[in-house]
Scaffold this motif. Structure first.
Motif, short mmCIF file in Angstrom:
data_model
loop_
_atom_site.label_atom_id
_atom_site.label_comp_id
_atom_site.label_asym_id
_atom_site.label_seq_id
_atom_site.Cartn_x
_atom_site.Cartn_y
_atom_site.Cartn_z
N VAL A 34 0.90 -1.03 -0.05
CA VAL A 34 -0.09 -0.05 -0.18
C VAL A 34 0.98 1.32 0.02
N VAL A 35 1.89 1.20 0.88
CA VAL A 35 2.83 2.32 0.85
C VAL A 35 3.51 2.66 -0.39
N LEU A 36 4.01 1.59 -1.21
CA LEU A 36 4.83 1.80 -2.40
C LEU A 36 3.78 2.35 -3.45
N ASN A 37 2.43 2.06 -3.39
CA ASN A 37 1.51 2.48 -4.42
C ASN A 37 1.10 3.76 -3.99
N MET A 38 1.36 4.43 -2.88
CA MET A 38 0.83 5.71 -2.53
C MET A 38 1.90 6.73 -3.07
N GLY A 39 2.99 6.09 -3.46
CA GLY A 39 4.04 7.16 -4.25
C GLY A 39 3.68 7.79 -5.36
N PRO A 40 3.38 7.19 -6.55
CA PRO A 40 3.05 7.64 -7.54
C PRO A 40 1.71 8.23 -7.79
N ILE A 41 0.79 7.95 -6.54
CA ILE A 41 -0.71 8.85 -6.72
C ILE A 41 -0.57 9.81 -5.44
N THR A 42 -0.84 11.03 -5.86
CA THR A 42 -0.63 11.84 -5.05
C THR A 42 -2.00 12.65 -4.67
N VAL A 43 -2.36 12.63 -3.33
CA VAL A 43 -3.41 13.26 -2.87
C VAL A 43 -3.34 14.09 -1.73
N SER A 44 -4.42 15.01 -1.30
CA SER A 44 -4.05 16.12 -0.16
C SER A 44 -3.77 15.59 1.04
N ASN A 45 -4.34 14.28 1.60
CA ASN A 45 -3.79 13.78 2.75
C ASN A 45 -3.95 12.16 2.67
N ILE A 46 -3.64 11.39 3.68
CA ILE A 46 -3.36 10.01 3.56
C ILE A 46 -4.69 9.41 3.59
N GLN A 47 -5.76 9.93 4.26
CA GLN A 47 -7.08 9.40 4.43
C GLN A 47 -8.03 9.56 3.12
N GLU A 48 -7.51 10.23 2.13
CA GLU A 48 -8.22 10.50 1.00
C GLU A 48 -7.84 9.12 0.02
N TYR A 49 -6.96 8.35 0.31
CA TYR A 49 -6.80 7.32 -0.43
C TYR A 49 -7.85 6.23 -0.21
N TRP A 50 -8.57 6.43 0.85
CA TRP A 50 -9.69 5.64 1.17
C TRP A 50 -11.12 6.18 0.91
N SER A 51 -11.01 7.33 -0.01
CA SER A 51 -12.21 8.13 -0.14
C SER A 51 -13.19 7.32 -1.04
N GLN A 52 -14.65 7.50 -0.66
CA GLN A 52 -15.77 6.74 -1.23
C GLN A 52 -16.53 7.66 -2.30
N GLN A 53 -15.89 8.90 -2.49
CA GLN A 53 -16.60 9.67 -3.45
C GLN A 53 -16.27 9.26 -4.79
N PHE A 54 -17.46 9.58 -5.77
CA PHE A 54 -17.23 8.83 -7.13
C PHE A 54 -16.23 9.50 -8.04
N ASN A 55 -16.00 10.62 -7.70
CA ASN A 55 -14.68 11.30 -8.57
C ASN A 55 -13.36 11.05 -7.87
N ALA A 56 -13.37 10.67 -6.67
CA ALA A 56 -11.97 10.27 -6.27
C ALA A 56 -11.87 8.95 -5.71
N LYS A 57 -12.63 7.92 -5.75
CA LYS A 57 -12.47 6.88 -5.22
C LYS A 57 -11.21 5.99 -5.82
N ILE A 58 -10.35 5.34 -5.16
CA ILE A 58 -9.40 4.57 -5.81
C ILE A 58 -9.38 3.13 -5.19
N PRO A 59 -10.15 2.21 -5.77
CA PRO A 59 -10.34 0.87 -5.22
C PRO A 59 -9.40 -0.08 -4.65
N PHE A 60 -8.06 0.30 -5.23
CA PHE A 60 -6.95 -0.60 -4.73
C PHE A 60 -6.71 -0.54 -3.22
N PHE A 61 -6.78 0.71 -2.63
CA PHE A 61 -6.50 0.81 -1.36
C PHE A 61 -7.60 0.23 -0.42
#
Length: 433
Positions: free
Chosen positions: A170-197
């Motif tokens: 999970v940490v290695l895949n956070m590198g190439p994907i930039t978001v505003s904070n670490i909680q956003e990787y688990w966002s459930q919004q339609f336009n910001a959801k990343i299913p992998f995490f």
């Protein structure tokens, strides 16, 4: 008056400089073209009036091939031009050998997937050690806290090797994907959801491991810089060991400075405005010049870095290069054998260099690339002595932490060359002896 004085001074400088670029011409070869532009020069708006030199012609062009031009003799010249170019004699290179191993990667044939190559450096042994340290640290910190009813630490369970391996992914895949904070990787919004995490980890579990991640046990009574850096030093030393085991560099190597981006609060943080990464942690690396593979690393810990280097009589920059080169030479045991033969057995340097039987015997045992100069042997002995001293100091320090006691005595020793030395002898009981 001042203006006229400046004009006369400039004219004298121009006339003196013209002597370097003009030669006197014979009376019958004087050129009439010198006065052609006299009127145009005098009518210019410049306050500087340059007098024309009479009876001069330019030096002949270098492209002239006539015999007369080649025989022109200038005043002060003592003869025709002579080519005095001498070519340096390029010394022969020392024969490079990599010992009993081939130059290049030293990986097993079973490595076929990316995860296999990753585990060559981040081994299962290292993961088990980090999991144990993380669980111990988490239990200790939670026991010290007064938890509220809604605290997330009520759900803490010791992590496992499988969970920590997933955490690394999970940490290695956070590198190439930039978001505003670490909680956003688990966002459930339609336009910001990343299913992998969300499919790999629950956000709460991942953050718990992230906050409790620990590499080395702390000593609360020791707040020195060496103790604080010890938290990551063992991990970096282990990584350095794995880097050297998986590759044999070629003849061309390079030592350079690298910067790891970091803006946290540490005392040895460096800033260099000329680097692409201006803020970060400085790491000196030895790399293979042909492939760019990092063979060895030396992190910069401030003043602690210079304390652990070899040859304290040399500048720090020189000692860093020698320290990294020593790591490369440590993989060739021939230097250690020669150092012991010269320092302990008293074997002269001349014998090591000139004895063919001795060198053939060492080469037959697999010791390649033996030194051929006395200065090289001397430097290797000094480096080997530094290594032995560091190992002995670490052993004594470990025994002191276990409660062992020692006594010290001082003695004087005189060498064959009539040089006097002060020795410090350590006495103690080890395993009943």
């Amino acid at each position: 008056m001042r203006k006229k004085f400046l004009q006369d001074e400039i004219e004298n400088e121009l006339q003196s400089s013209d002597d370097e670029f003009y030669i006197d011409a014979p009376e019958n070869d004087r050129l009439d073209s010198d006065n052609i532009s006299e009127e145009s020069d005098s009518s210019s708006g410049s306050d500087i009036i340059v007098t024309k030199r009479q009876g001069t012609i330019p030096l002949p062009s270098s492209s002239s091939n006539s015999a007369e031009d080649e025989n022109i003799t200038q005043p002060g010249n003592f003869g025709p031009w002579q080519d005095v170019t001498c070519h340096d004699q390029v010394p022969d290179r020392i024969l490079f050998t990599s010992g009993d191993k081939m130059v290049g990667p030293q990986i097993p044939d079973t490595c076929t997937k990316p995860i296999d190559f990753f585990k060559l450096f981040f081994t299962d042994e290292l993961i088990i050690q980090i999991v144990e340290q993380t669980n111990n640290y988490a239990r200790h910190k939670i026991a010290q806290k007064r938890l509220s009813k809604r605290s997330t630490w009520h759900t803490w369970v010791d992590t496992t090797v499988e969970e920590f391996t997933a955490f690394l992914g999970v940490v290695l895949n956070m590198g190439p994907i930039t978001v505003s904070n670490i909680q956003e990787y688990w966002s459930q919004q339609f336009n910001a959801k990343i299913p992998f995490f969300s499919s790999i980890f629950r956000r709460e579990l991942c953050l718990q491991i992230f906050w409790m991640l620990h590499l080395h046990e702390n000593d609360p009574n020791d707040q020195t810089l060496r103790a604080r850096t010890q938290k990551v030093r063992q991990y970096l030393d282990y990584l350095d060991k794995q880097l050297k085991e998986q590759f044999v560099p070629s003849r061309e190597i390079s030592v350079d400075e690298s910067v790891v981006r970091f803006k946290g609060k540490i005392s040895f943080l460096t800033y260099n405005p000329k680097k692409p990464t201006k803020w970060g942690i400085r790491i000196y690396v030895m790399a293979d010049a042909n492939t760019g593979y990092v063979y060895s690393i030396l992190p910069y810990y401030g003043s602690l870095t210079s304390e652990d280097l070899v040859r304290p009589d040399l500048p720090v920059t020189t000692r860093i290069v020698l320290h990294l080169c020593q790591k490369l030479l440590d993989n060739n045991p021939g230097y250690a054998v020669i150092a012991r033969m010269a320092a302990l057995d008293g074997l002269p340097f001349r014998v090591i260099i000139t004895s063919k039987d001795l060198r053939k015997g060492l080469e037959a045992r697999g010791f390649q690339n033996l030194p051929t100069f006395t200065s090289t042997i001397q430097n290797r002995i000094l480096m080997y002595c530094e290594k032995v001293f560091d190992n002995f100091t670490a052993e004594v320090q470990c025994l002191r932490e276990k409660g062992r006691r020692f006594s010290l005595t001082f003695d004087e020793w005189t060498s064959i060359a009539n040089k006097r030395y002060i020795n410090i002898n350590i006495h103690g009981y080890l395993d009943g002896q």
